[in-house]
Motif scaffolding. Structure first.
Motif, PDB file in Angstrom:
ATOM      1  N   GLY A 162       1.942  -6.893  -1.122  1.00 25.90           N
ATOM      2  CA  GLY A 162       1.813  -6.753   0.338  1.00 25.90           C
ATOM      3  C   GLY A 162       0.824  -5.639   0.684  1.00 25.90           C
ATOM      4  N   ASN A 163       0.934  -4.483   0.007  1.00 21.90           N
ATOM      5  CA  ASN A 163      -0.006  -3.377   0.249  1.00 21.90           C
ATOM      6  C   ASN A 163      -1.436  -3.764  -0.110  1.00 21.90           C
ATOM      7  N   GLY A 164      -1.568  -4.501  -1.241  1.00 17.01           N
ATOM      8  CA  GLY A 164      -2.902  -4.936  -1.677  1.00 17.01           C
ATOM      9  C   GLY A 164      -3.575  -5.795  -0.620  1.00 17.01           C
ATOM     10  N   LEU A 165      -2.765  -6.617   0.060  1.00 17.46           N
ATOM     11  CA  LEU A 165      -3.340  -7.462   1.126  1.00 17.46           C
ATOM     12  C   LEU A 165      -3.582  -6.647   2.390  1.00 17.46           C
ATOM     13  N   LYS A 166      -2.611  -5.711   2.632  1.00 19.05           N
ATOM     14  CA  LYS A 166      -2.665  -4.945   3.896  1.00 19.05           C
ATOM     15  C   LYS A 166      -3.834  -3.959   3.929  1.00 19.05           C
ATOM     16  N   PHE A 167      -3.980  -3.189   2.830  1.00 15.88           N
ATOM     17  CA  PHE A 167      -5.011  -2.142   2.852  1.00 15.88           C
ATOM     18  C   PHE A 167      -6.354  -2.705   2.372  1.00 15.88           C
ATOM     19  N   GLU A 227      -3.838  -5.050  -9.049  1.00 16.48           N
ATOM     20  CA  GLU A 227      -5.145  -4.495  -8.661  1.00 16.48           C
ATOM     21  C   GLU A 227      -5.629  -5.150  -7.376  1.00 16.48           C
ATOM     22  N   ASP A 228      -6.240  -4.339  -6.516  1.00 14.57           N
ATOM     23  CA  ASP A 228      -6.846  -4.939  -5.316  1.00 14.57           C
ATOM     24  C   ASP A 228      -8.260  -4.421  -5.147  1.00 14.57           C
ATOM     25  N   ASN A 229      -8.976  -5.027  -4.211  1.00 12.77           N
ATOM     26  CA  ASN A 229     -10.359  -4.621  -3.952  1.00 12.77           C
ATOM     27  C   ASN A 229     -10.451  -3.988  -2.567  1.00 12.77           C
ATOM     28  N   GLU A 240       5.705   8.962   3.577  1.00 13.26           N
ATOM     29  CA  GLU A 240       4.353   9.538   3.435  1.00 13.26           C
ATOM     30  C   GLU A 240       3.338   8.422   3.571  1.00 13.26           C
ATOM     31  N   ARG A 241       2.336   8.632   4.417  1.00  7.64           N
ATOM     32  CA  ARG A 241       1.284   7.627   4.587  1.00  7.64           C
ATOM     33  C   ARG A 241      -0.062   8.336   4.597  1.00  7.64           C
ATOM     34  N   LEU A 242      -1.077   7.675   4.054  1.00  8.06           N
ATOM     35  CA  LEU A 242      -2.405   8.298   4.043  1.00  8.06           C
ATOM     36  C   LEU A 242      -3.296   7.707   5.133  1.00  8.06           C
ATOM     37  N   HIS A 243      -2.912   6.505   5.585  1.00  6.70           N
ATOM     38  CA  HIS A 243      -3.774   5.833   6.561  1.00  6.70           C
ATOM     39  C   HIS A 243      -3.060   5.672   7.898  1.00  6.70           C
ATOM     40  N   GLY A 244      -3.847   5.584   8.960  1.00  4.67           N
ATOM     41  CA  GLY A 244      -3.323   5.580  10.336  1.00  4.67           C
ATOM     42  C   GLY A 244      -2.377   4.423  10.624  1.00  4.67           C
ATOM     43  N   GLY A 252       3.314   0.110   9.099  1.00 10.91           N
ATOM     44  CA  GLY A 252       4.176   0.547   8.000  1.00 10.91           C
ATOM     45  C   GLY A 252       4.795   1.907   8.271  1.00 10.91           C
ATOM     46  N   PHE A 253       5.799   2.252   7.467  1.00  8.63           N
ATOM     47  CA  PHE A 253       6.514   3.514   7.669  1.00  8.63           C
ATOM     48  C   PHE A 253       6.447   4.451   6.469  1.00  8.63           C
ATOM     49  N   GLY A 254       5.735   4.031   5.453  1.00  2.49           N
ATOM     50  CA  GLY A 254       5.588   4.919   4.287  1.00  2.49           C
ATOM     51  C   GLY A 254       6.786   4.934   3.365  1.00  2.49           C
ATOM     52  N   MET A 255       7.610   3.877   3.409  1.00  2.00           N
ATOM     53  CA  MET A 255       8.770   3.849   2.510  1.00  2.00           C
ATOM     54  C   MET A 255       8.553   2.901   1.315  1.00  2.00           C
ATOM     55  N   GLY A 256       7.553   2.016   1.429  1.00  2.00           N
ATOM     56  CA  GLY A 256       7.372   0.965   0.413  1.00  2.00           C
ATOM     57  C   GLY A 256       7.228   1.513  -1.009  1.00  2.00           C
ATOM     58  N   LEU A 257       6.289   2.461  -1.195  1.00  2.00           N
ATOM     59  CA  LEU A 257       6.049   2.956  -2.549  1.00  2.00           C
ATOM     60  C   LEU A 257       7.203   3.830  -3.042  1.00  2.00           C
ATOM     61  N   ALA A 258       7.884   4.524  -2.103  1.00  3.91           N
ATOM     62  CA  ALA A 258       9.056   5.336  -2.505  1.00  3.91           C
ATOM     63  C   ALA A 258      10.121   4.402  -3.074  1.00  3.91           C
ATOM     64  N   GLY A 282     -11.026  -0.024  -4.096  1.00  7.47           N
ATOM     65  CA  GLY A 282      -9.791  -0.701  -4.515  1.00  7.47           C
ATOM     66  C   GLY A 282      -8.797   0.226  -5.208  1.00  7.47           C
ATOM     67  N   SER A 283      -7.622  -0.310  -5.456  1.00 12.32           N
ATOM     68  CA  SER A 283      -6.563   0.467  -6.114  1.00 12.32           C
ATOM     69  C   SER A 283      -5.933  -0.379  -7.200  1.00 12.32           C
ATOM     70  N   SER A 284      -5.422   0.319  -8.242  1.00 10.74           N
ATOM     71  CA  SER A 284      -4.640  -0.377  -9.271  1.00 10.74           C
ATOM     72  C   SER A 284      -3.315   0.335  -9.383  1.00 10.74           C
TER      73      SER A 284
HETATM   74  P1  ADP Z   1       3.321   1.792   3.936  1.00 10.24           P
HETATM   75  O1  ADP Z   1       2.666   0.636   3.248  1.00 10.24           O
HETATM   76  O2  ADP Z   1       4.482   1.439   4.749  1.00 10.24           O
HETATM   77  O3  ADP Z   1       2.360   2.691   4.595  1.00 10.24           O
HETATM   78  P2  ADP Z   1       3.794   2.672   1.299  1.00 10.24           P
HETATM   79  O4  ADP Z   1       4.826   3.626   0.806  1.00 10.24           O
HETATM   80  O5  ADP Z   1       3.796   1.313   0.732  1.00 10.24           O
HETATM   81  O6  ADP Z   1       3.964   2.688   2.822  1.00 10.24           O
HETATM   82  O7  ADP Z   1       2.426   3.347   1.018  1.00 10.24           O
HETATM   83  C1  ADP Z   1       2.216   4.704   1.322  1.00 10.24           C
HETATM   84  C2  ADP Z   1       0.752   4.965   1.563  1.00 10.24           C
HETATM   85  O8  ADP Z   1       0.000   4.800   0.361  1.00 10.24           O
HETATM   86  C3  ADP Z   1       0.136   3.968   2.488  1.00 10.24           C
HETATM   87  O9  ADP Z   1       0.342   4.332   3.856  1.00 10.24           O
HETATM   88  C4  ADP Z   1      -1.326   4.043   2.109  1.00 10.24           C
HETATM   89  O10 ADP Z   1      -1.907   5.165   2.722  1.00 10.24           O
HETATM   90  C5  ADP Z   1      -1.274   4.252   0.644  1.00 10.24           C
HETATM   91  N1  ADP Z   1      -1.383   2.965  -0.075  1.00 10.24           N
HETATM   92  C6  ADP Z   1      -0.379   2.229  -0.608  1.00 10.24           C
HETATM   93  N2  ADP Z   1      -0.877   1.111  -1.212  1.00 10.24           N
HETATM   94  C7  ADP Z   1      -2.205   1.155  -1.064  1.00 10.24           C
HETATM   95  C8  ADP Z   1      -3.280   0.299  -1.454  1.00 10.24           C
HETATM   96  N3  ADP Z   1      -3.067  -0.820  -2.140  1.00 10.24           N
HETATM   97  N4  ADP Z   1      -4.544   0.674  -1.127  1.00 10.24           N
HETATM   98  C9  ADP Z   1      -4.763   1.814  -0.486  1.00 10.24           C
HETATM   99  N5  ADP Z   1      -3.813   2.671  -0.084  1.00 10.24           N
HETATM  100  C10 ADP Z   1      -2.540   2.347  -0.348  1.00 10.24           C
END
Ligand code: ADP
Length: 528
Positions: free
Chosen positions: A408-413, A449-451, A468-472, A478-484, A506-508
């Motif tokens: 989902g993140n790979g598609l979203k970001f 992996e995503d591009n 925690e989120r890095l992007h606006g 999103g709420f920053g809970m997915g990766l946690a 991209g990210s892996s």
């Molecule tokens: P959310 O997706 O709800 O923001 P996540 O915990 O999944 O929360 O991700 C935290 C943060 O990590 C994201 O807000 C984003 O900044 C960064 N991130 C996660 N996955 C990716 C990705 N595939 N590419 C770039 N940044 C990512």
């Protein structure tokens, strides 16, 4: 000349008598070689040049005599048998001859005795030589053993008599226990033990146990300076050939350092155990708190939302634009809060509501996830490519959640100028000793992996923390809970998760999970 035949040196001035002697010897069945010397000079020179096995000496030879010949022969070869042969010998002379060290004497009138006397003398000489050889060999081997024991520094080797008194003491004993051998020998071995051990009768018991064969122990000992140390001890009973107890051998090694290391390790383990228990308790408390808080918060929140909506329905027409805006913001805030609480609940449920592990076909899980994400794939005109992923032992629901978040993140970001392509692949890693069990275990490495837009790798730790989120928020929902949640799921499966990325490239996401060989076989069937 046959080397096995005894060589006889004959001192006889009369060659006919010498021949007679030889004949008598042959008559007695003796095979021999001989040297005949008629006087002092050739006799002494023969002694000088070779070693005879026996001397036959005429008692009186002109210018020489049997006793002088005997002395000369013994000076050169102390153990050589010398038989005096004499024409006429009085009783006193005979006694004097024997006292002088002659092996025997034979009268010329009774020369028939010469054969048996010589045979016996040679036999006795052989026995003496053999005994001396054995004694020498024994002495040498005793000496070697003594030097060996003496030279051992790391072990105290102590011989005790049958009552436990110290009979020998090596350098190792001196080094380990501090007493010199002069101080130790003759003392009772109970001096090795602290007073309370001695009083409790332990040394006596050790002797009794060792008397049955052998006794081993690890026990505290005391040095000459009264300091204590731990020693590994072996005590053995020593018996003679007849089976009588002759004493004991006590071998000791100072194991204080090992004991200290063991104690320190045991202490560290106990500390670690206590710490782990505290941590587990605090984790449990935290999880209970998160669960109860999020669960109980849902009810008042639901009321805020419901009554907000009712207010909107009932009074919507009477409200001015600003009031409507307030109300809408309140309702959407309560909606956001509900999602956050749901996420928090999902986070705490990773451990509180975990299901027993079962064999999970990750290929099938990823396919289900792709079908869940169909709309996002379509909206973004994206693509998800799946490689071969094995079966593993896991919580099926949590695996679904893990891949849903990561794909989902790979598609979203994704980058605005590039449709997202997410690739999921896996490889089995070389078996390694796992830290937790120390056992050899295989792991499977799964790569997502995503591009997409990527992220600054210095923020790696942050993205796995809750909220925690890095992007606006406005650009990417999103709420920053997915990766946690992902991290918690992976850790719940005794695995590891990390990522590599670079902004714009991209990210892996890399997940290592335990994998058993049996999983592979089953999966091969599933893939077919
Ligand atoms: P959310 O997706 O709800 O923001 P996540 O915990 O999944 O929360 O991700 C935290 C943060 O990590 C994201 O807000 C984003 O900044 C960064 N991130 C996660 N996955 C990716 C990705 N595939 N590419 C770039 N940044 C990512």
């Amino acid at each position: 000349m046959d080397n096995d035949q005894p060589h006889i040196l004959i001192l006889e001035d009369n060659d006919a008598d010498a021949e007679l002697m030889k004949r008598e010897l042959r008559k007695a069945g003796l095979a021999f070689t001989s040297t005949w010397t008629p006087g002092k000079v050739p006799f002494l020179s023969a002694l000088e040049n070779s070693q005879p096995d026996l001397v036959l000496a005429d008692y009186s030879v002109p210018g020489f005599d049997g006793l002088s010949a005997l002395t000369a022969a013994r000076q050169r070869f102390p153990d050589i048998p010398v038989v005096i042969v004499s024409g006429a010998i009085g009783e006193e002379l005979a006694i004097e001859t024997l006292k002088g060290g002659a092996t025997d004497y034979v009268l010329k009138q009774r020369l028939d005795r010469l054969g048996p006397v010589t045979l016996r003398a040679l036999q006795e000489a052989n026995q003496i030589a053999e005994r001396k050889r054995v004694e020498n060999a024994l002495r040498e081997s005793d000496e070697r053993l003594r030097l060996l024991i003496e030279g051992i520094h790391d072990y105290a080797i102590v011989m005790l008599d049958t009552r436990g008194y110290i009979a020998s003491w090596n350098t190792g004993a001196e080094r380990i226990l501090g007493w010199t051998s002069e101080e130790a020998i003759g003392q009772h071995f109970s001096i090795f033990y602290p007073p309370q051990t001695e009083k409790s009768g332990t040394p006596r018991r050790f002797l009794e146990l060792a008397a049955e064969g052998r006794h081993e122990d690890q026990i505290q000992h005391v040095r000459k300076d009264r300091s204590l140390f731990w020693a590994d001890v072996v005590m053995c009973a020593i018996h003679d050939a007849a089976g009588h107890l002759r004493g004991y051998a006590k071998i000791m090694r100072d194991i204080s350092e090992r004991k200290q290391a063991e104690d320190a390790l045991a202490q560290a383990n106990a500390d670690l155990q206590a710490f782990t228990e505290r941590l587990q308790r605090s984790n449990r408390d935290l999880e209970d708190f998160a669960f109860i808080a999020s669960h109980d918060l849902q009810e008042p929140l639901r009321k805020i939302k419901v009554f907000g909506q009712r207010l909107q329905d009932h009074a919507g027409d009477h409200l001015d634009a600003e009031e409507t805006d307030f109300l809408e913001r309140m309702i959407s805030a309560s909606q956001r809060m509900k999602t956050m609480i749901d996420e928090l609940l999902a986070y705490s449920r990773v451990t509180t509501k975990a299901q027993p592990f079962e064999r999970v076909d990750l290929n099938a899980v990823v396919r289900e996830v792709i079908s869940d994400l169909e709309i996002q794939v379509e909206l973004t005109q994206g693509q998800v490519i799946i490689g071969e992923i094995p079966c593993i032992e896991a919580d099926r629901y949590q695996m679904h959640q893990l891949f849903l978040n990561l794909i989902g993140n790979g598609l979203k970001f994704h980058r605005l100028d590039l449709p997202p392509v997410v690739q999921v692949s896996a490889r089995i890693l070389e078996p390694q000793h796992t830290k937790a069990t120390g056992r050899l275990g295989s792991m499977v490495e799964i790569l997502i992996e995503d591009n997409g837009i990527g992220f600054d790798i210095s923020q790696l730790e942050r993205i796995f923390k809750p909220f925690e989120r890095l992007h606006g928020k406005s650009e990417y929902k999103g709420f920053g809970m997915g990766l946690a949640i992902c991290r918690k799921i992976v850790e719940h499966h005794s695995g590891k998760i990390t990522a590599k990325s670079q902004p714009g490239f991209g990210s892996s996401f890399i997940i290592d999970l335990p994998y058993q060989e049996s999983d592979k076989l089953l999966n091969e069937k599933t893939i077919i």
